[in-house]
Write a protein that holds these residues in place. Structure first.
Motif, PDB file in Angstrom:
ATOM      1  N   VAL A 199     -29.607  11.857  33.529  1.00 39.95           N
ATOM      2  CA  VAL A 199     -28.438  12.753  33.468  1.00 39.95           C
ATOM      3  C   VAL A 199     -28.690  13.905  32.505  1.00 39.95           C
ATOM      4  N   MET A 200     -28.332  15.103  32.957  1.00 39.16           N
ATOM      5  CA  MET A 200     -28.130  16.183  31.980  1.00 39.16           C
ATOM      6  C   MET A 200     -26.739  16.761  32.191  1.00 39.16           C
ATOM      7  N   ILE A 201     -26.298  17.537  31.223  1.00 44.50           N
ATOM      8  CA  ILE A 201     -24.917  18.014  31.190  1.00 44.50           C
ATOM      9  C   ILE A 201     -24.933  19.541  31.180  1.00 44.50           C
ATOM     10  N   GLU A 202     -24.162  20.137  32.098  1.00 49.29           N
ATOM     11  CA  GLU A 202     -24.113  21.601  32.122  1.00 49.29           C
ATOM     12  C   GLU A 202     -23.077  22.141  31.145  1.00 49.29           C
ATOM     13  N   GLY A 203     -23.395  23.322  30.595  1.00 49.11           N
ATOM     14  CA  GLY A 203     -22.502  23.905  29.605  1.00 49.11           C
ATOM     15  C   GLY A 203     -22.233  25.378  29.868  1.00 49.11           C
ATOM     16  N   GLU A 219     -21.953  14.338  20.938  1.00 49.96           N
ATOM     17  CA  GLU A 219     -21.095  13.225  20.539  1.00 49.96           C
ATOM     18  C   GLU A 219     -20.533  12.483  21.758  1.00 49.96           C
ATOM     19  N   TRP A 220     -20.067  13.236  22.736  1.00 50.28           N
ATOM     20  CA  TRP A 220     -19.388  12.606  23.872  1.00 50.28           C
ATOM     21  C   TRP A 220     -20.337  12.165  24.980  1.00 50.28           C
ATOM     22  N   CYS A 221     -21.489  12.769  25.075  1.00 47.41           N
ATOM     23  CA  CYS A 221     -22.393  12.492  26.205  1.00 47.41           C
ATOM     24  C   CYS A 221     -23.699  11.842  25.757  1.00 47.41           C
ATOM     25  N   GLU A 222     -23.676  11.144  24.645  1.00 48.24           N
ATOM     26  CA  GLU A 222     -24.838  10.373  24.188  1.00 48.24           C
ATOM     27  C   GLU A 222     -26.102  11.220  24.099  1.00 48.24           C
ATOM     28  N   GLU A 223     -25.951  12.473  23.684  1.00 47.17           N
ATOM     29  CA  GLU A 223     -27.104  13.371  23.523  1.00 47.17           C
ATOM     30  C   GLU A 223     -27.905  13.580  24.799  1.00 47.17           C
ATOM     31  N   ALA A 224     -27.273  13.394  25.943  1.00 49.45           N
ATOM     32  CA  ALA A 224     -27.954  13.769  27.198  1.00 49.45           C
ATOM     33  C   ALA A 224     -28.356  15.231  27.090  1.00 49.45           C
ATOM     34  N   PRO A 225     -29.477  15.622  27.706  1.00 45.37           N
ATOM     35  CA  PRO A 225     -29.926  17.015  27.580  1.00 45.37           C
ATOM     36  C   PRO A 225     -28.831  17.998  28.004  1.00 45.37           C
ATOM     37  N   PHE A 226     -28.620  19.013  27.208  1.00 49.39           N
ATOM     38  CA  PHE A 226     -27.600  20.018  27.485  1.00 49.39           C
ATOM     39  C   PHE A 226     -28.284  21.166  28.221  1.00 49.39           C
ATOM     40  N   TYR A 227     -27.621  21.664  29.230  1.00 48.88           N
ATOM     41  CA  TYR A 227     -28.199  22.678  30.122  1.00 48.88           C
ATOM     42  C   TYR A 227     -27.128  23.755  30.282  1.00 48.88           C
ATOM     43  N   THR A 228     -27.320  24.887  29.613  1.00 56.66           N
ATOM     44  CA  THR A 228     -26.237  25.875  29.542  1.00 56.66           C
ATOM     45  C   THR A 228     -26.573  27.174  30.257  1.00 56.66           C
ATOM     46  N   LEU A 229     -25.514  27.830  30.677  1.00 53.07           N
ATOM     47  CA  LEU A 229     -25.600  29.125  31.354  1.00 53.07           C
ATOM     48  C   LEU A 229     -25.310  30.187  30.289  1.00 53.07           C
ATOM     49  N   GLY A 230     -26.345  30.741  29.690  1.00 49.21           N
ATOM     50  CA  GLY A 230     -26.171  31.609  28.534  1.00 49.21           C
ATOM     51  C   GLY A 230     -25.885  30.784  27.315  1.00 49.21           C
ATOM     52  N   PRO A 231     -24.745  30.887  26.663  1.00 44.53           N
ATOM     53  CA  PRO A 231     -23.525  31.604  27.050  1.00 44.53           C
ATOM     54  C   PRO A 231     -23.543  33.088  26.646  1.00 44.53           C
ATOM     55  N   LEU A 232     -22.737  33.858  27.367  1.00 44.79           N
ATOM     56  CA  LEU A 232     -22.541  35.264  27.037  1.00 44.79           C
ATOM     57  C   LEU A 232     -21.733  35.357  25.746  1.00 44.79           C
ATOM     58  N   ALA A 233     -22.214  36.163  24.813  1.00 45.37           N
ATOM     59  CA  ALA A 233     -21.538  36.281  23.515  1.00 45.37           C
ATOM     60  C   ALA A 233     -20.452  37.349  23.525  1.00 45.37           C
TER      61      ALA A 233
END
Lengths: 566, 566
Positions: free
Chosen positions: A360-364, A382-396
């Protein structure tokens, strides 16, 4: 692709559309790594420098950069050789301590203490101990997206202990694009450094386009199955059913898709939270599921059938990319109740998937101002047991359409430094149109910058070596080596030539900024040379305070200001 | 420029080279602000939106965007009207508690409790109380670079309590460029948002080029006087003298230069520290002074004569920009002994300058990996009494020549969030060549993104309003307003038209990403409309769980998928 149906002329046209050939000053090389029953060939790009040394870099480009030109390209209709099919994999093992079902996934094998060929391949590729690879996968802190049915792929890992990865989105839409264009985008994106690609096709020929991509992709491929499911019901989300979706997932698993975005966290009760926002729901998958939930006034079938989905994905070792259907689409909506409500649900689903032995990875997000970025990583971990985070940007920031590769690279570098494992690229056309070839390259290079900046900041072993090599070349006026070591040698060379096109300028001890008469880099070298010539440490040379030495320097220093004759 | 010597034909050619005319969908407007003895006209750019509202943004572009075209441009040979000459300034006051010499500087006036017209102008421009402006200047935490002899400028402030500012470097070099090009670069850079420009000319006609720029610049102008001094001695740094340098500084003060980079912190004993580095000394001014110190084996004349320099700058109210001659030029050299030794000395010089009533800002790096950025701000604030920090990037990695506007924007956004007051832009040509017109624009827009991202992160009052306005326009499919509110409307429009050039696409309720058949933004709106039509809060509408409502939504929702006919 229909391996047997494509005509020769179609295939030839396709091959000609694909970019083959080495990257500037580089050659394809392979590290030979012993593994049980075979030898693994781990690719590297070997950069040749003018001082007769070489510098190896991580290489995502597959065999394409090993061909001299398109004439040498493999038969695209047959696809790349299915290398991983020949590897010796362990037997099936229990899915998890809670579930004895035998499965063959990297997660279950890692937990059972098995080291797979994929793990060895990755360890060599990352320059890291294979036991680190195994333990990170076993803990669910890293994933190896490698569907058994995508044997053409070169294994890679996504996790915060490893090099930060980037994904490039491609795919046709109802508006534009063809199969040949999409295959070329895949080859082109991986050439410049995309670690995975996502095929987000929404128009015609989705199955056929994906088949061509899968069989020829050296990198893992991700999809969003709900897109194809929606096409099957003529674009009406209310007509979607679990059965139709399930069959679509199986179809894609069979084709070899390595990871799938599933928006199973968009629950009926969260939809109203998003309706109050400045930009509502901006995730296409999220809005499809929101529409379905509202129309039927029932809980999402992705959520209610999640266990079944796990069983399917476990059979192929397809990795979940739990989608953030309620990600913020504007600065105003960042870190809001809708976003974090969904994230908590993704945590619950993570535990279910891992119980079934599924990676599992988690999108952000999405759009998040800088000061609110780190909180996203903290809560995800904390909530996803450190599953790899996979993010779209984010735009600042939201105020620069046309430059959203940059607005998002600022956020991407920051969130990767905080622990995000993979960054989904954003191109200059984001919010405005579909990326063309140049946009894809700009997006990939921009995200390589963000990812590498984060690797430096995280102190990733070896990350700084390339910076040091390039800076040393810069200091030593090895212009050609600066270009060769750059993320984009072609553009660096072209920009240099725009001001000083003459061939001698590539060996000149000056540049166009200061001109030939005075160069700060050069005087630094003269100071160093002066110390070396006098057989003493530079510091002592100066601290000794000998006036005659100063006079000597003055005499010798005059060469700094002579017109360059080289 | 030689106001009386230029011929009419030269002037006409120059005017034609300068970009005049309004920015897309915008008009020049002025806020009328009462001040003692006069009314101040404070510029804003007023963006007209399609919903019959307007949105005002901070405007650096000067009168040029108020002309319909170049035909309306003022006579460049005469320059802009010297507006500030007519303003009622306070009498001279003591330089500081320690120095009773009467001076007329914003710092001394602020300390004496005087509110100047410049402070009122700035308060209106920033939308902040004028007493905040005065106290920040009095504390030395902000500067107002406004030479008495540059009355054409529109006052602005540099300090961490205010909007983050950006500087654009221009200037000819021995290799290329002409006067007309440089004046146009100044107008062009300020058009897109440069708050100040630095004229870094090193070639011929330095005085003349600068005169044309000064007389026509609506933004403060900075220089590095040692560059011109070096030209006067034929490029040989060892031939420099204090007297020659001093006369150059006076010449530039007389012309109206608003701030000057002075590398007075490059001490003899620090030079050896830099010789040990990967990239030595990369600051041109720094290497000039290092060469001088080594050749003469004496302490820098900038340091030994610093008090005299303060007395000169105080007479004109020229602001010091204490240069970081030993800034790191590579990731390997970041935060090293040489850099921080110089920074401590800049702190010592800051105190001396302020004693003389002279405003001071501090220049900063350069090349710094992300995790080492905040430390730069912390030490600068601690050692330099929170004088405004003015940094070049920093670049977060060395490996992307050709993309250093991006590598540096990542660092710039981060360092500005931490408190840097002004960011010096970096263009895509950095390290490779001289920026052309397109590069200047790309550099400016990229740095506006970094600065604005930091303003959002710092919670600057009002900063988010533009993001919200643009995102609302996006959600409401007001395409033209998205372009108009963008930092670069022309590029946003061009990118949109590249995929969907037809005129109806600018009012269509979809975009090229998902195509006309399904749009996530649109379904969000449908959800909201549905709630509104049923006269109840959206949340209740769904939570009520009424099946018939769901059925209604299904029926009504079908319009989402109809082909767009608009």
């Amino acid at each position: 692709m229909g391996r047997n149906t494509s005509t020769t002329s179609e295939n030839t046209a396709l091959i000609e559309a694909v970019t083959c050939g080495p990257i500037h000053s580089s050659s394809k090389s392979y590290l030979e790594v012993p593994a049980e029953g075979s030898t693994l060939s781990v690719p590297v790009r070997r950069i040749s420098l003018t001082n007769d040394t070489t510098f190896d870099v991580y290489d995502t480009s597959g065999p394409y950069t090993g061909y001299a030109d398109a004439g040498e390209c493999h038969d695209l209709a047959s696809g790349l050789p299915p290398t991983r099919d020949g590897w010796a994999h362990p037997e099936a093992v229990p899915a998890s301590p809670e579930d004895p079902t035998p499965v063959r996934t990297q997660l279950a094998w890692a937990r059972a203490g098995h080291i797979t060929p994929e793990m060895r391949f990755i360890a060599a590729r990352e320059g890291i101990d294979v036991e680190v690879v195994r333990t990170e996968v076993a803990a669910g802190r890293a994933v190896i997206p490698a569907n058994h049915r995508h044997p053409e792929s070169e294994p890679m890992i996504i996790g915060k202990r490893f090099l930060t990865k980037i994904n490039a989105n491609i795919g046709n839409s109802a508006v534009t694009s063809s199969i040949a264009e999409e295959v070329e985008k895949m080859v082109w994106a991986s050439r410049w450094g995309a670690d995975t690609i996502m095929d987000l096709s929404t128009g015609r020929d989705i199955h056929e386009t994906r088949e061509w991509i899968m069989r020829n992709s050296p990198v893992p491929v991700g999809t969003v199955p709900i897109y194809q499911a929606l096409e099957k019901v003529g674009g009406d989300p209310t007509a979607l059913t679990w059965e139709l979706y399930r069959d679509t997932v199986i179809e894609q698993c069979e084709q070899g898709v390595d990871y799938m975005t599933v928006h199973a966290g968009v629950l009926l009760r969260y939809v109203p939270l998003a309706a109050k926002r400045v930009t509502g729901i901006v995730s296409r998958g999220g809005s499809i599921m929101a529409a379905w939930c509202l129309a039927h006034h029932r809980e999402s079938f992705l959520y209610t059938h999640f266990t079944e989905l796990c069983e399917i994905l476990a059979r192929y070792d397809v990795t979940f990319s739990l989608g953030d259907g309620l990600r913020p689409g504007s600065i105003a909506d960042a870190n809001d109740e809708a976003q974090f409500a969904e994230l908590r649900t993704l945590g619950e689903l993570t535990r279910i998937a891992k119980r079934h032995g599924v990676q599992v990875m988690i999108e952000g997000p999405g759009h998040v101002p800088m000061h609110m970025i780190v909180e996203n990583v903290r809560l995800e971990e904390e909530w996803c047991e450190e599953a790899p985070f996979y993010t779209l940007g984010p735009l600042a920031t939201d105020i620069a359409p046309g430059y959203d590769h940059i607005t998002s690279a600022i956020g991407a570098a920051r969130i990767a430094e905080a622990g995000t494992a993979m960054l989904c690229y954003v191109t200059p056309k984001e919010h405005l149109g579909l990326p063309d070839r140049d946009d894809v390259k700009t997006g990939v290079i921009t995200y390589k910058i963000a990812a590498h900046s984060a690797d430096l900041a995280k102190g990733h072993p070896g990350a700084q070596a390339r910076d040091d090599a390039l800076s040393t070349a810069r200091f030593e006026f090895r212009w050609r080596d600066q270009f060769a070591l750059a993320l984009d040698p072609d553009t660096a060379l072209a920009y240099h030539d725009a001001t000083l096109p003459a061939e001698p300028a590539k060996t000149a001890h000056f540049c166009s900024m200061c001109g030939p008469r005075f160069c700060s880099m050069r005087i630094s070298q003269d100071i160093r040379d002066y110390a070396a010539q006098h057989g003493m440490d530079t510091v002592e040379a100066i601290e000794a305070g000998m006036a005659e030495k100063s006079a000597e320097f003055t005499g010798q220093g005059s060469r700094v200001y002579l017109p360059i004759t080289e």
